[in-house]
Design a protein around this motif. Sequence first.
Motif, PDB file in Angstrom:
ATOM      1  N   ALA A  14       1.359  -0.914   0.054  1.00  0.00           N
ATOM      2  CA  ALA A  14       0.043   0.071   0.045  1.00  0.00           C
ATOM      3  C   ALA A  14       0.581   1.494  -0.098  1.00  0.00           C
ATOM      4  O   ALA A  14       0.471   2.211  -0.780  1.00  0.00           O
ATOM      5  N   GLN A  15       2.065   1.121   0.837  1.00  0.00           N
ATOM      6  CA  GLN A  15       2.797   2.677   0.409  1.00  0.00           C
ATOM      7  C   GLN A  15       3.406   3.087  -1.012  1.00  0.00           C
ATOM      8  O   GLN A  15       3.376   3.946  -1.280  1.00  0.00           O
ATOM      9  N   ARG A  16       4.086   1.451  -0.819  1.00  0.00           N
ATOM     10  CA  ARG A  16       4.650   1.696  -2.232  1.00  0.00           C
ATOM     11  C   ARG A  16       3.826   2.206  -3.796  1.00  0.00           C
ATOM     12  O   ARG A  16       3.897   3.274  -4.073  1.00  0.00           O
ATOM     13  N   GLY A  17       2.691   1.240  -3.189  1.00  0.00           N
ATOM     14  CA  GLY A  17       1.810   2.349  -4.723  1.00  0.00           C
ATOM     15  C   GLY A  17       0.856   3.356  -3.912  1.00  0.00           C
ATOM     16  O   GLY A  17       1.071   4.409  -5.268  1.00  0.00           O
ATOM     17  N   ASP A  18       0.389   3.952  -2.939  1.00  0.00           N
ATOM     18  CA  ASP A  18       0.283   5.054  -2.845  1.00  0.00           C
ATOM     19  C   ASP A  18       1.346   6.453  -2.841  1.00  0.00           C
ATOM     20  O   ASP A  18       1.217   7.270  -3.789  1.00  0.00           O
ATOM     21  N   ALA A  19       2.709   5.686  -3.090  1.00  0.00           N
ATOM     22  CA  ALA A  19       3.797   6.768  -2.735  1.00  0.00           C
ATOM     23  C   ALA A  19       4.019   7.002  -4.192  1.00  0.00           C
ATOM     24  O   ALA A  19       4.273   7.937  -4.813  1.00  0.00           O
ATOM     25  N   LEU A  20       3.740   5.772  -5.731  1.00  0.00           N
ATOM     26  CA  LEU A  20       3.929   5.886  -7.037  1.00  0.00           C
ATOM     27  C   LEU A  20       3.156   6.946  -7.218  1.00  0.00           C
ATOM     28  O   LEU A  20       3.669   7.687  -8.191  1.00  0.00           O
ATOM     29  N   TYR A  21       1.868   6.780  -6.114  1.00  0.00           N
ATOM     30  CA  TYR A  21       0.724   6.817  -7.840  1.00  0.00           C
ATOM     31  C   TYR A  21       0.597   8.792  -7.291  1.00  0.00           C
ATOM     32  O   TYR A  21       0.646   9.460  -8.131  1.00  0.00           O
ATOM     33  N   ARG A  35     -12.081  11.348 -13.792  1.00  0.00           N
ATOM     34  CA  ARG A  35     -12.323  11.352 -12.378  1.00  0.00           C
ATOM     35  C   ARG A  35     -12.959  10.015 -12.099  1.00  0.00           C
ATOM     36  O   ARG A  35     -13.814   9.303 -13.153  1.00  0.00           O
ATOM     37  N   GLY A  36     -13.406   8.937 -11.221  1.00  0.00           N
ATOM     38  CA  GLY A  36     -13.948   8.074 -11.365  1.00  0.00           C
ATOM     39  C   GLY A  36     -13.038   6.824 -11.985  1.00  0.00           C
ATOM     40  O   GLY A  36     -13.664   5.298 -11.762  1.00  0.00           O
ATOM     41  N   LYS A  37     -12.157   6.923 -12.736  1.00  0.00           N
ATOM     42  CA  LYS A  37     -11.334   5.942 -13.476  1.00  0.00           C
ATOM     43  C   LYS A  37     -10.414   5.213 -12.639  1.00  0.00           C
ATOM     44  O   LYS A  37     -10.070   5.615 -11.735  1.00  0.00           O
ATOM     45  N   ILE A  38     -10.236   3.726 -12.936  1.00  0.00           N
ATOM     46  CA  ILE A  38      -8.903   3.294 -11.481  1.00  0.00           C
ATOM     47  C   ILE A  38      -8.130   3.112 -13.057  1.00  0.00           C
ATOM     48  O   ILE A  38      -7.587   3.588 -13.919  1.00  0.00           O
ATOM     49  N   VAL A  39      -6.565   3.686 -11.398  1.00  0.00           N
ATOM     50  CA  VAL A  39      -5.450   3.535 -12.374  1.00  0.00           C
ATOM     51  C   VAL A  39      -4.595   2.268 -11.786  1.00  0.00           C
ATOM     52  O   VAL A  39      -5.035   2.205 -10.142  1.00  0.00           O
ATOM     53  N   ALA A  40      -4.125   0.791 -12.893  1.00  0.00           N
ATOM     54  CA  ALA A  40      -3.789   0.093 -12.037  1.00  0.00           C
ATOM     55  C   ALA A  40      -2.051  -0.084 -12.526  1.00  0.00           C
ATOM     56  O   ALA A  40      -1.720   0.947 -13.728  1.00  0.00           O
ATOM     57  N   ILE A  41      -0.786   0.157 -11.340  1.00  0.00           N
ATOM     58  CA  ILE A  41       0.177   0.608 -11.066  1.00  0.00           C
ATOM     59  C   ILE A  41       1.198  -0.579 -10.850  1.00  0.00           C
ATOM     60  O   ILE A  41       0.571  -1.783  -9.619  1.00  0.00           O
ATOM     61  N   ASP A  42       2.102  -0.761 -11.986  1.00  0.00           N
ATOM     62  CA  ASP A  42       3.016  -1.912 -11.827  1.00  0.00           C
ATOM     63  C   ASP A  42       4.136  -1.263 -10.287  1.00  0.00           C
ATOM     64  O   ASP A  42       4.219   0.474 -10.574  1.00  0.00           O
ATOM     65  N   LEU A  43       4.130  -1.795  -9.135  1.00  0.00           N
ATOM     66  CA  LEU A  43       5.237  -1.222  -8.001  1.00  0.00           C
ATOM     67  C   LEU A  43       6.495  -1.288  -8.127  1.00  0.00           C
ATOM     68  O   LEU A  43       7.268  -0.701  -7.602  1.00  0.00           O
ATOM     69  N   GLU A  44       6.928  -2.610  -9.391  1.00  0.00           N
ATOM     70  CA  GLU A  44       8.058  -2.156  -9.440  1.00  0.00           C
ATOM     71  C   GLU A  44       8.876  -1.422 -11.196  1.00  0.00           C
ATOM     72  O   GLU A  44       9.593  -1.108 -10.352  1.00  0.00           O
ATOM     73  N   ALA A  68       3.491  -8.029 -13.240  1.00  0.00           N
ATOM     74  CA  ALA A  68       3.053  -7.395 -12.002  1.00  0.00           C
ATOM     75  C   ALA A  68       3.029  -7.114 -10.828  1.00  0.00           C
ATOM     76  O   ALA A  68       1.738  -8.115 -11.665  1.00  0.00           O
ATOM     77  N   GLN A  69       3.585  -6.496 -10.118  1.00  0.00           N
ATOM     78  CA  GLN A  69       2.383  -5.857  -8.967  1.00  0.00           C
ATOM     79  C   GLN A  69       1.555  -4.811  -8.621  1.00  0.00           C
ATOM     80  O   GLN A  69       2.218  -3.929  -8.969  1.00  0.00           O
TER      81      GLN A  69
END
Length: 91
Positions: A14-21, A35-44, A68-69
């Motif tokens: 959670a910390q890594r994901g929020d920090a990257l965003y 607004r309202g859409k999803i952002v899928a993020i690869d943590l690595e 991807a994580q």
Amino acid sequence: MAVRQPRYSKEEFAQRGDALYESQIRSQIDEEGDRGKIVAIDLETGAFEIDASEIAACDRLEASHPEAQIWMVRIGSRYVRRFGGRTKRAV
């Protein structure tokens, strides 16, 4: 089909994901238009995909980054999903 194992604890995930965003991705998106859409993020890698559908965003991200994580964020909200009731706003 091999099952991917998480490489981080839940808290670190959670910390890594929020920090990257906040540090890299938020400035690259149109918060009002998306607004309202999803952002899928690869943590690595920091790679990301945006879509109205969680599945579509994750599928596209996994197509280009098979290991991807994935952390997801809903644009303009603190939550991807909400559970439980809420009170209606007075108009």
